[in-house]
Design a protein around this motif. Structure first.
Motif, PDB file in Angstrom:
ATOM      1  N   HIS A 180       0.778  -1.230   0.458  1.00  0.00           N
ATOM      2  CA  HIS A 180      -0.099   0.194   0.237  1.00  0.00           C
ATOM      3  C   HIS A 180       0.861   0.759  -0.078  1.00  0.00           C
ATOM      4  O   HIS A 180       2.091   1.618   0.026  1.00  0.00           O
ATOM      5  CB  HIS A 180      -0.527   0.072   1.142  1.00  0.00           C
ATOM      6  CG  HIS A 180      -0.325   0.256   2.404  1.00  0.00           C
ATOM      7  ND1 HIS A 180       0.497   0.964   2.944  1.00  0.00           N
ATOM      8  CD2 HIS A 180       0.525  -1.312   2.999  1.00  0.00           C
ATOM      9  CE1 HIS A 180       1.359   0.441   3.844  1.00  0.00           C
ATOM     10  NE2 HIS A 180       1.232  -0.707   3.914  1.00  0.00           N
ATOM     11  N   GLY A 181       0.403   2.753   0.071  1.00  0.00           N
ATOM     12  CA  GLY A 181       1.043   3.934   0.189  1.00  0.00           C
ATOM     13  C   GLY A 181       1.092   4.551   1.226  1.00  0.00           C
ATOM     14  O   GLY A 181       0.433   3.762   2.720  1.00  0.00           O
ATOM     15  N   PHE A 182       1.315   5.750   1.201  1.00  0.00           N
ATOM     16  CA  PHE A 182       2.100   5.681   2.356  1.00  0.00           C
ATOM     17  C   PHE A 182       0.360   6.323   3.709  1.00  0.00           C
ATOM     18  O   PHE A 182      -0.585   7.344   2.661  1.00  0.00           O
ATOM     19  CB  PHE A 182       2.021   7.604   2.256  1.00  0.00           C
ATOM     20  CG  PHE A 182       2.890   8.693   4.074  1.00  0.00           C
ATOM     21  CD1 PHE A 182       3.424   7.975   4.664  1.00  0.00           C
ATOM     22  CD2 PHE A 182       1.949   9.715   3.733  1.00  0.00           C
ATOM     23  CE1 PHE A 182       3.640   8.687   5.913  1.00  0.00           C
ATOM     24  CE2 PHE A 182       2.579  10.770   4.920  1.00  0.00           C
ATOM     25  CZ  PHE A 182       3.166  10.032   5.680  1.00  0.00           C
ATOM     26  N   LEU A 183       0.517   6.243   4.396  1.00  0.00           N
ATOM     27  CA  LEU A 183      -1.129   6.285   5.516  1.00  0.00           C
ATOM     28  C   LEU A 183      -2.038   5.171   5.159  1.00  0.00           C
ATOM     29  O   LEU A 183      -3.746   5.610   5.742  1.00  0.00           O
ATOM     30  CB  LEU A 183      -1.591   7.434   5.513  1.00  0.00           C
ATOM     31  CG  LEU A 183      -0.476   8.629   6.039  1.00  0.00           C
ATOM     32  CD1 LEU A 183      -1.339  10.054   5.916  1.00  0.00           C
ATOM     33  CD2 LEU A 183       0.093   8.420   7.222  1.00  0.00           C
ATOM     34  N   GLY A 184      -2.100   4.337   4.398  1.00  0.00           N
ATOM     35  CA  GLY A 184      -2.760   3.095   3.536  1.00  0.00           C
ATOM     36  C   GLY A 184      -2.272   1.786   4.949  1.00  0.00           C
ATOM     37  O   GLY A 184      -2.278   1.662   5.594  1.00  0.00           O
ATOM     38  N   MET A 185      -3.001   1.068   4.203  1.00  0.00           N
ATOM     39  CA  MET A 185      -2.435  -0.446   4.911  1.00  0.00           C
ATOM     40  C   MET A 185      -3.499  -1.680   3.517  1.00  0.00           C
ATOM     41  O   MET A 185      -3.926  -1.259   2.841  1.00  0.00           O
ATOM     42  CB  MET A 185      -3.993  -0.942   5.767  1.00  0.00           C
ATOM     43  CG  MET A 185      -4.908  -0.701   5.339  1.00  0.00           C
ATOM     44  SD  MET A 185      -5.920  -0.713   7.209  1.00  0.00           S
ATOM     45  CE  MET A 185      -5.579   0.678   8.442  1.00  0.00           C
ATOM     46  N   GLY A 186      -2.784  -2.808   3.718  1.00  0.00           N
ATOM     47  CA  GLY A 186      -3.301  -3.552   2.634  1.00  0.00           C
ATOM     48  C   GLY A 186      -4.620  -3.817   2.829  1.00  0.00           C
ATOM     49  O   GLY A 186      -4.757  -4.365   1.501  1.00  0.00           O
TER      50      GLY A 186
ATOM     51  N   LYS B 232     -16.831  10.296  20.117  1.00  0.00           N
ATOM     52  CA  LYS B 232     -17.917   9.160  20.308  1.00  0.00           C
ATOM     53  C   LYS B 232     -17.897   8.546  18.957  1.00  0.00           C
ATOM     54  O   LYS B 232     -18.366   7.208  19.440  1.00  0.00           O
ATOM     55  CB  LYS B 232     -19.188   9.766  20.920  1.00  0.00           C
ATOM     56  CG  LYS B 232     -18.712  10.538  22.492  1.00  0.00           C
ATOM     57  CD  LYS B 232     -20.104  11.161  23.333  1.00  0.00           C
ATOM     58  CE  LYS B 232     -19.987  11.504  24.100  1.00  0.00           C
ATOM     59  NZ  LYS B 232     -21.331  12.226  24.989  1.00  0.00           N
ATOM     60  N   SER B 233     -17.496   8.775  17.911  1.00  0.00           N
ATOM     61  CA  SER B 233     -18.099   8.431  16.723  1.00  0.00           C
ATOM     62  C   SER B 233     -17.239   8.922  15.652  1.00  0.00           C
ATOM     63  O   SER B 233     -16.447   9.095  15.514  1.00  0.00           O
ATOM     64  CB  SER B 233     -19.559   8.571  16.127  1.00  0.00           C
ATOM     65  OG  SER B 233     -19.822   9.833  15.881  1.00  0.00           O
ATOM     66  N   ARG B 234     -17.256   8.032  14.657  1.00  0.00           N
ATOM     67  CA  ARG B 234     -15.823   7.904  13.436  1.00  0.00           C
ATOM     68  C   ARG B 234     -16.873   8.917  12.538  1.00  0.00           C
ATOM     69  O   ARG B 234     -15.984  10.209  12.270  1.00  0.00           O
ATOM     70  CB  ARG B 234     -16.546   6.979  12.701  1.00  0.00           C
ATOM     71  CG  ARG B 234     -15.704   5.257  13.234  1.00  0.00           C
ATOM     72  CD  ARG B 234     -15.779   4.529  12.172  1.00  0.00           C
ATOM     73  NE  ARG B 234     -14.967   4.267  11.139  1.00  0.00           N
ATOM     74  CZ  ARG B 234     -13.705   3.614  11.666  1.00  0.00           C
ATOM     75  NH1 ARG B 234     -13.571   3.565  12.300  1.00  0.00           N
ATOM     76  NH2 ARG B 234     -13.154   4.054  10.247  1.00  0.00           N
ATOM     77  N   SER B 235     -18.064   9.367  13.098  1.00  0.00           N
ATOM     78  CA  SER B 235     -18.576  10.099  12.215  1.00  0.00           C
ATOM     79  C   SER B 235     -17.685  12.211  12.838  1.00  0.00           C
ATOM     80  O   SER B 235     -17.302  13.034  12.326  1.00  0.00           O
ATOM     81  CB  SER B 235     -20.200  10.358  11.580  1.00  0.00           C
ATOM     82  OG  SER B 235     -20.823  10.585  13.610  1.00  0.00           O
ATOM     83  N   ASP B 236     -17.743  11.656  13.897  1.00  0.00           N
ATOM     84  CA  ASP B 236     -16.987  12.706  15.003  1.00  0.00           C
ATOM     85  C   ASP B 236     -15.965  13.210  14.499  1.00  0.00           C
ATOM     86  O   ASP B 236     -15.375  14.131  14.695  1.00  0.00           O
ATOM     87  CB  ASP B 236     -17.169  12.941  16.475  1.00  0.00           C
ATOM     88  CG  ASP B 236     -18.275  12.613  17.052  1.00  0.00           C
ATOM     89  OD1 ASP B 236     -19.484  13.062  16.589  1.00  0.00           O
ATOM     90  OD2 ASP B 236     -18.726  12.605  18.399  1.00  0.00           O
ATOM     91  N   ALA B 237     -15.338  11.943  14.275  1.00  0.00           N
ATOM     92  CA  ALA B 237     -13.676  11.554  13.634  1.00  0.00           C
ATOM     93  C   ALA B 237     -13.274  12.660  11.608  1.00  0.00           C
ATOM     94  O   ALA B 237     -12.947  13.460  12.389  1.00  0.00           O
ATOM     95  CB  ALA B 237     -12.610  10.315  13.440  1.00  0.00           C
TER      96      ALA B 237
ATOM     97  N   LYS C 127      -9.859   4.695   7.805  1.00  0.00           N
ATOM     98  CA  LYS C 127      -9.828   3.178   7.833  1.00  0.00           C
ATOM     99  C   LYS C 127      -8.447   2.684   8.897  1.00  0.00           C
ATOM    100  O   LYS C 127      -8.659   1.940   9.060  1.00  0.00           O
ATOM    101  CB  LYS C 127      -9.623   2.661   6.402  1.00  0.00           C
ATOM    102  CG  LYS C 127     -10.572   2.844   5.049  1.00  0.00           C
ATOM    103  CD  LYS C 127     -10.385   2.356   4.176  1.00  0.00           C
ATOM    104  CE  LYS C 127     -11.528   2.174   3.217  1.00  0.00           C
ATOM    105  NZ  LYS C 127     -11.688   0.996   1.452  1.00  0.00           N
ATOM    106  N   ASN C 128      -7.610   3.687   9.249  1.00  0.00           N
ATOM    107  CA  ASN C 128      -7.208   3.684  10.177  1.00  0.00           C
ATOM    108  C   ASN C 128      -7.203   4.087  11.555  1.00  0.00           C
ATOM    109  O   ASN C 128      -6.680   3.863  12.460  1.00  0.00           O
ATOM    110  CB  ASN C 128      -5.777   4.913   9.875  1.00  0.00           C
ATOM    111  CG  ASN C 128      -4.627   4.612   8.560  1.00  0.00           C
ATOM    112  OD1 ASN C 128      -3.863   3.439   8.668  1.00  0.00           O
ATOM    113  ND2 ASN C 128      -4.908   5.980   7.738  1.00  0.00           N
ATOM    114  N   LEU C 129      -8.618   4.119  11.582  1.00  0.00           N
ATOM    115  CA  LEU C 129      -9.030   4.588  12.869  1.00  0.00           C
ATOM    116  C   LEU C 129      -9.705   3.175  13.616  1.00  0.00           C
ATOM    117  O   LEU C 129     -10.713   2.504  12.755  1.00  0.00           O
ATOM    118  CB  LEU C 129     -10.334   5.786  12.665  1.00  0.00           C
ATOM    119  CG  LEU C 129     -10.593   6.418  14.408  1.00  0.00           C
ATOM    120  CD1 LEU C 129      -9.676   7.006  14.915  1.00  0.00           C
ATOM    121  CD2 LEU C 129     -11.969   6.902  13.670  1.00  0.00           C
TER     122      LEU C 129
END
Length: 255
Positions: free
Chosen positions: A18-24, A135-140, A159-161
């Protein structure tokens, strides 16, 4: 360093970086398609990314060593490699150092040249998330939108969260090390680094990572390289035009 990988399928090993800040796991949908072609697919998390170990040290030399350790530990005689962006730099450098271990090489939307650091706003946004409580992914996502307008890029980064415990989120990347070593990401291949095996460069035609004037440099390092552009695709060409990307890579891998 023992890298984490999601492995599936039987057959000739196909390792994807993968690329920078990604994952497989960014490559899971395409990986399943390559499995259907008869490959054993390895979706690898590079150091300081995904579920692989974290380290203060970060460079292409180290990532090449990590990949070599992964290949030798698995007793592979040779592998096919796909690398996107930062992962593309890793597989380029690996193929030049260990040509006998590489069957075919696919480099996605990156050239063997120097790139100036250009991820500052993204890293600022991720730092804000790292230091905040929510409290949630939407807040992030709301917080990250203060730094990054493009929703698709935010979704990719988030996706890193992951939920560290009932009340806490964290990031799977080693943000401190990546920020400290940001100048490593853009480093060019050295002039003497050459791979004479079969190589395919794929670029998104709306991306500016590979330009027409890079063609000679690519062929200096990779004399057999073919360069294919994909219409209506930017830097994340494999995600933006997945079907077209798959068809181009399928032909190359099967020949």
């Amino acid at each position: 360093m023992k890298l984490y990988a999601n492995v599936f399928g039987q057959g000739k090993p196909l390792l994807i970086l993968h690329g920078f800040l990604g994952m497989g796991d960014n490559w899971k949908t395409l990986g399943k398609q390559y499995e259907d072609l008869g490959f054993q697919v390895h979706l690898i998390d590079q150091r300081n990314h995904g579920r692989s170990p974290h380290s203060d040290d970060f460079s292409y030399e180290l990532m090449v060593n990590d990949l070599h350790e992964y290949i030798t530990t698995n007793h592979f005689e040779s592998v096919n490699l796909i690398g996107h962006s930062m992962g593309g730099k890793t597989v380029m450098a690996f193929a030049c150092k260990y040509p006998d271990l590489v069957n075919k090489l696919i480099v996605v939307d990156i050239a063997p040249k120097y790139y100036a650091p250009h991820h500052q706003e993204i890293l600022e946004g991720l730092t804000a998330i790292k230091n905040a409580s929510f409290k949630s992914r939407s807040d992030a996502d709301d917080l990250l939108s203060n730094y990054i307008n493009h929703k698709g890029i935010r979704q990719f980064l988030l996706k890193n969260l992951y939920r560290k415990d009932k009340n806490t989120y964290d990031l799977r990347i080693n943000l401190k090390s990546l920020k400290n070593n940001i100048n490593e990401i853009g480093k060019a291949l050295e002039p003497e680094q050459i791979f004479k095996g079969e190589t395919l460069f794929i670029n998104g035609k709306t991306s500016d990572y590979i330009k027409a004037e890079d063609t000679n440099l690519i062929h200096n390092h990779f004399p057999q390289a073919k360069i294919e552009g994909i219409e209506n695709a930017g830097h994340w060409v494999h995600a933006e035009q997945r079907d077209a990307f798959y068809e181009v890579t399928k032909v190359f891998l099967n020949n």
